[in-house]
Design a protein around this motif. Structure first.
Motif, mmCIF file in Angstrom:
data_model
loop_
_atom_site.group_PDB
_atom_site.id
_atom_site.type_symbol
_atom_site.label_atom_id
_atom_site.label_comp_id
_atom_site.label_asym_id
_atom_site.label_seq_id
_atom_site.Cartn_x
_atom_site.Cartn_y
_atom_site.Cartn_z
ATOM 1 N N GLY A 255 38.101 33.739 30.953
ATOM 2 C CA GLY A 255 39.299 33.628 30.132
ATOM 3 C C GLY A 255 39.737 32.182 30.135
ATOM 4 O O GLY A 255 38.919 31.270 30.206
ATOM 5 N N GLY A 256 41.026 31.956 30.077
ATOM 6 C CA GLY A 256 41.536 30.598 30.096
ATOM 7 C C GLY A 256 42.967 30.558 29.613
ATOM 8 O O GLY A 256 43.514 31.559 29.129
ATOM 9 N N GLU A 257 43.574 29.400 29.760
ATOM 10 C CA GLU A 257 44.951 29.236 29.308
ATOM 11 C C GLU A 257 45.024 29.350 27.800
ATOM 12 O O GLU A 257 44.191 28.780 27.075
ATOM 13 N N VAL A 258 45.999 30.072 27.310
ATOM 14 C CA VAL A 258 46.192 30.194 25.869
ATOM 15 C C VAL A 258 46.443 28.812 25.279
ATOM 16 O O VAL A 258 47.258 28.034 25.791
ATOM 17 N N GLY A 259 45.719 28.487 24.212
ATOM 18 C CA GLY A 259 45.881 27.196 23.560
ATOM 19 C C GLY A 259 44.987 26.108 24.102
ATOM 20 O O GLY A 259 44.997 24.992 23.596
ATOM 21 N N ARG A 276 50.520 31.238 29.651
ATOM 22 C CA ARG A 276 49.906 32.505 29.280
ATOM 23 C C ARG A 276 48.390 32.329 29.323
ATOM 24 O O ARG A 276 47.868 31.238 29.088
ATOM 25 N N PHE A 277 47.696 33.428 29.611
ATOM 26 C CA PHE A 277 46.251 33.354 29.800
ATOM 27 C C PHE A 277 45.546 34.421 28.977
ATOM 28 O O PHE A 277 45.954 35.587 28.954
ATOM 29 N N ASN A 278 44.481 33.999 28.312
ATOM 30 C CA ASN A 278 43.547 34.956 27.740
ATOM 31 C C ASN A 278 42.660 35.488 28.855
ATOM 32 O O ASN A 278 42.220 34.723 29.728
ATOM 33 N N THR A 279 42.388 36.774 28.847
ATOM 34 C CA THR A 279 41.558 37.373 29.894
ATOM 35 C C THR A 279 40.462 38.216 29.257
ATOM 36 O O THR A 279 40.727 39.029 28.367
ATOM 37 N N THR A 280 39.236 38.010 29.701
ATOM 38 C CA THR A 280 38.101 38.773 29.203
ATOM 39 C C THR A 280 37.731 39.857 30.215
ATOM 40 O O THR A 280 38.359 39.994 31.270
ATOM 41 N N ARG A 281 36.686 40.570 29.906
ATOM 42 C CA ARG A 281 36.220 41.613 30.836
ATOM 43 C C ARG A 281 35.895 41.022 32.208
ATOM 44 O O ARG A 281 36.121 41.665 33.229
ATOM 45 N N ASN A 282 35.388 39.810 32.241
ATOM 46 C CA ASN A 282 35.016 39.220 33.534
ATOM 47 C C ASN A 282 36.231 38.910 34.403
ATOM 48 O O ASN A 282 36.121 38.850 35.627
ATOM 49 N N PHE A 283 37.377 38.698 33.784
ATOM 50 C CA PHE A 283 38.614 38.562 34.565
ATOM 51 C C PHE A 283 38.846 39.823 35.387
ATOM 52 O O PHE A 283 39.190 39.759 36.571
ATOM 53 N N TRP A 284 38.632 40.969 34.773
ATOM 54 C CA TRP A 284 38.862 42.237 35.466
ATOM 55 C C TRP A 284 37.784 42.504 36.508
ATOM 56 O O TRP A 284 38.037 43.159 37.517
ATOM 57 N N PRO A 311 44.284 20.033 34.944
ATOM 58 C CA PRO A 311 45.314 21.018 35.289
ATOM 59 C C PRO A 311 45.733 21.831 34.074
ATOM 60 O O PRO A 311 45.380 21.513 32.936
ATOM 61 N N LEU A 312 46.513 22.860 34.320
ATOM 62 C CA LEU A 312 47.068 23.652 33.220
ATOM 63 C C LEU A 312 47.945 22.771 32.334
ATOM 64 O O LEU A 312 48.586 21.838 32.813
ATOM 65 N N ARG A 313 47.988 23.090 31.056
ATOM 66 C CA ARG A 313 48.787 22.306 30.122
ATOM 67 C C ARG A 313 50.251 22.722 30.129
ATOM 68 O O ARG A 313 51.152 21.894 30.113
ATOM 69 N N ALA A 314 50.493 24.017 30.103
ATOM 70 C CA ALA A 314 51.865 24.513 30.035
ATOM 71 C C ALA A 314 52.584 24.294 31.360
ATOM 72 O O ALA A 314 51.974 24.296 32.423
ATOM 73 N N GLN A 315 53.889 24.118 31.276
ATOM 74 C CA GLN A 315 54.708 23.905 32.458
ATOM 75 C C GLN A 315 55.311 25.225 32.930
ATOM 76 O O GLN A 315 55.553 26.141 32.146
ATOM 77 N N PHE A 316 55.567 25.300 34.217
ATOM 78 C CA PHE A 316 56.298 26.436 34.767
ATOM 79 C C PHE A 316 57.791 26.120 34.747
ATOM 80 O O PHE A 316 58.196 24.953 34.826
#
Length: 381
Positions: A255-259, A276-284, A311-316
């Motif tokens: 998967g990976g970070e959205v965007g 936010r993260f996209n998740t594929t079957r391999n994430f599970w 690093p991740l792009r989006a901030q917490f």
């Protein structure tokens, strides 16, 4: 209840930071042989002794030989510190931001890249054989034992027998104890070398005994599935086999970070206001290794960083005290520069940082709370 490899919560996602700021130290004890804390050394316990005698009869009925039982229990005993640690497990979970600060710290990324390069031939061969991304295998190794540096030194027979005797999860740990005895009986490892975490997770990839019996691999071909060896080959192959047999899809990213250009899939946002993260079957499939979104994201993100990603792009968002990660790092740096050492500055507030805050507050005649705040940071500027 589905009992996956680590259902009882030993990995980073539910582990309490004992240090502060320096983060989690894996599932091992971090001790050298002979240097275990006193409460992780055997003490006399008559009730435990009686339980072991009764258990040995049950184990013999399941095919464990008397020779195996004699060698396995020689020098072992009741470990009070194991029960203490089991009873003190907390339901508290750190934020995803804190978790990733630890799981994909600069040190873990740097060491991961070095480990990946050092074992590239083996890892590439495992990727070809099992279809599992070599960086994912490396990241699991990094999260489970800090690339083999923290494999644990607690004798597995003592740990699992203590927990089985204690009874809180007696049936589960008796199953682990019998499985550990089967490993010894098979000749994979002598009892003196069968060590692991306080709850019996073993080797570079921290397999519990039942999972070892099901998934461990003799990759080196020496006749033993040695996940404890300084050579991590068998352990890395075992992790790859675990993922492959649980449904890993060859060639599919986790998967990976959205965007960020990752593959599309189910979108999750584990921390409100955060990435936010996209998740594929391999994430599970990674979650079969440890059933935690944070763990699976930690493995995936660390694997990406090992492969050269940033690093991740989006901030917490700011934490409950109104502080951003940059604020918390600044707080730790300023406390340390004033002589109140937080033992590192990664923005994760743990017991060392809290102790430093209390000491600083005491020195200034302030209310002693140990709690970070914007006012506290302002007072250090």
């Amino acid at each position: 209840m589905q009992m996956n490899r680590r259902f009882f919560g030993l990995a980073l996602a539910s582990f309490t930071v004992a240090g502060c700021s320096r983060g989690m130290s894996g599932t091992g004890t971090g001790s050298v042989a002979g240097g275990l804390p006193p409460d992780l050394r055997p003490v006399p316990n008559a009730q435990y002794g009686a339980w072991v005698a009764s258990f040995q009869d049950r184990a013999a009925a399941q095919g464990i030989s008397q020779d195996t039982l004699a060698s396995a229990f020689r020098g072992t005993g009741y470990l009070p510190g194991v029960v203490k640690r089991d009873r003190n497990q907390t339901e508290f979970k750190r934020s995803l931001e804190d978790y990733l600060s630890i799981a994909a710290s600069d040190e873990r990324v740097r060491k991961g890249r070095a480990a990946f390069a050092r074992h590239r031939r083996t890892l590439d061969a495992l990727e070809r054989e099992y279809g599992v991304d070599a960086r994912i295998i490396t990241a699991i190794w990094g999260l489970e034992s800090f690339y083999g540096e923290r494999r644990g030194q607690v004798p597995v027979i003592s740990a699992t027998s203590t927990l089985a005797f204690d009874g809180r999860r007696g049936r589960f740990f008796e199953q682990q104890l019998v499985a550990a005895l089967r490993i010894l009986q098979n000749g994979d490892i002598p009892a003196s070398r069968m060590t692991g975490s306080w709850a019996g997770a073993m080797g570079h990839t921290q397999f519990i005994p039942t999972s070892y019996l099901q998934f461990a691999v003799d990759y080196t071909g020496d006749g033993r599935r040695d996940i404890w060896s300084d050579d991590p080959s068998d352990a890395l192959a075992s992790a790859a086999a675990y993922l492959e047999r649980n449904g890993w899809v060859r060639g599919l990213q986790w998967g990976g970070e959205v965007g960020a250009g990752g593959p599309s899939g189910s979108v999750i946002q584990p921390q409100a206001g955060g990435p936010r993260f996209n998740t594929t079957r391999n994430f599970w499939v990674i979650k079969r290794y440890n059933n935690s979104d944070a763990y699976a994201i930690g493995v995936g993100h660390l694997a990406d960083r090992i492969g050269g990603a940033g690093p991740l792009r989006a901030q917490f968002p700011p934490d409950a005290n109104g502080l951003t990660k940059a604020d918390r790092i600044s707080l730790q740096q300023r406390l340390t520069s004033r002589g109140f050492d937080t033992q590192g500055a990664d923005g994760v507030i743990g017991s060392n940082t809290e102790a430093a805050i209390r000491a600083y507050q005491t020195s200034r005649g302030m209310p002693v709370t140990g709690t970070p705040s914007q006012a506290l940071l302002d007072s250090l500027r």
